[in-house]
Scaffold this active site. Sequence first.
Site, short mmCIF file in Angstrom:
data_model
loop_
_atom_site.label_atom_id
_atom_site.label_comp_id
_atom_site.label_asym_id
_atom_site.label_seq_id
_atom_site.Cartn_x
_atom_site.Cartn_y
_atom_site.Cartn_z
N ASN A 1 0.89 -1.25 0.18
CA ASN A 1 0.19 -0.07 -0.45
C ASN A 1 0.56 1.38 0.36
O ASN A 1 2.25 0.70 0.27
CB ASN A 1 -1.27 -0.12 1.35
N ASP B 1 -4.53 -6.01 4.93
CA ASP B 1 -5.38 -6.97 6.12
C ASP B 1 -5.13 -8.04 5.11
O ASP B 1 -6.24 -9.35 5.64
CB ASP B 1 -7.03 -6.30 5.55
N LYS C 1 8.66 -18.03 -9.24
CA LYS C 1 7.69 -17.47 -10.04
C LYS C 1 6.57 -17.47 -10.65
O LYS C 1 6.67 -18.48 -11.54
CB LYS C 1 8.39 -16.20 -10.69
#
Length: 410
Positions: free
Chosen positions: A219, A287, A297
Amino acid sequence: MADHAILAGKRVLLVIAGGIAAYKSLELIRRLRERGVTVRAVLTEAGARFVTPLSVQALTEDTVYRDLWSLTDESEMGHIRLSREADLLVVAPATANLLARMAAGMADDLAATVLLATDKPVMVAPAMNVRMWQHAATQANMALLESRGVLRVGPNDGVMACNEYGPGRMAEPMEIVDAIAGFFAAEANRLQGPLAGRRAIVTSGPTHEPIDPVRYIANRSSGKQGHAIAAALAALGAEVTLVSGPTRLPDPAGCRVTHIETAREMLAACEAALPADIAVCAAAVADWRVDGASDRKLKKDGGGPPALALTENPDILATLSQPGERRPALVVGFAAETGDVLAYATAKRARKGCDWIVANDVSPGTGTFGGSDNTVHLIRADGVESWPTMPKDAVATRLAEAVAAFFAGK
Ligand code: CTP
């Protein structure tokens, strides 16, 4: 002017580098010694072209340390001991060359090695030609050193030995003495601050939750507010453990910092830092994390985009707020909302079980995420205090003062 009485009995290691201002360092030694400071000196090779080892030795009444290699002799004091048996290292004059070597972490002579090996605070008094001082390289080196906690006094404006005018003159000896006294006064204040003896845990920054070894969920948190709170609590004397997700910020001075990436690592680091009197959860914890993140990957194998199954992360604030012997006496959470700030934040305080919530509006356009200012409301059991918009550092100071007032009233 700072009170000089605090200087009595202090130990300063003075590094004299090669600049015309080195003659002022002889005066500095005298002024410090008059005030009861023990001064030990390291002279660089270039420094010895400006002042003689004999003058330095006579004024310090001690050996002048010059050669890294002679210190490897067992009978001599090793460079590690030399750098640690001081309360403060002062570099005066600090030349452009020595600042560059300090910034790069070099250890190519005794002065640089001592400055790299030390665990003590360092103050520099830059002295150089105005163009050298203003050069982007020197400015970047100085900024880097300051971000690592190096203290600076000067340089002053004035006419230089080379007849140019501008910033670059070394601070006067008495200004350096004042700066040194100011440093020791601030340190004493920290030891006697209102939060001295209290332990605090602060979480800050985002968390990164891996999708595979190269991708993650994150974020926009910059960590500025959390880091500032850690520094503000430390400035009031608290023993602070900062648990930080990945940020671009330097570690704040005076804090123990644990760097983590994921929410689960953040929780483990917080639990390891218990017991504590204060917990401030300023981190923007993800969250959710990817359930069963791939250890290889993810490839485009023609089967379309992968479906990511998410699972909930532990709630660090709620965990620390749980009643019990190890619960910090004061747990503070943050509520970043994009509307109905007070209603959501008040409900969040009850849901998480924390004592205080610092609520703010992070809607696009407020500039809170990543910006320098913050507009917050402090929500406690007895009501809401709305603070004016102010720099994040000022929010941190005010919050730390509220924490100190809480403990003063206990
Ligand atoms: N927090 C935490 N651990 C989590 C999630 C949040 O410690 N896993 C803390 C944050 O550090 C902050 C507070 O909880 O102090 C509120 O965070 P926020 O993201 O606003 O709350 P959420 O619980 O995510 O609630 P919602 O998403 O419903 O707004």
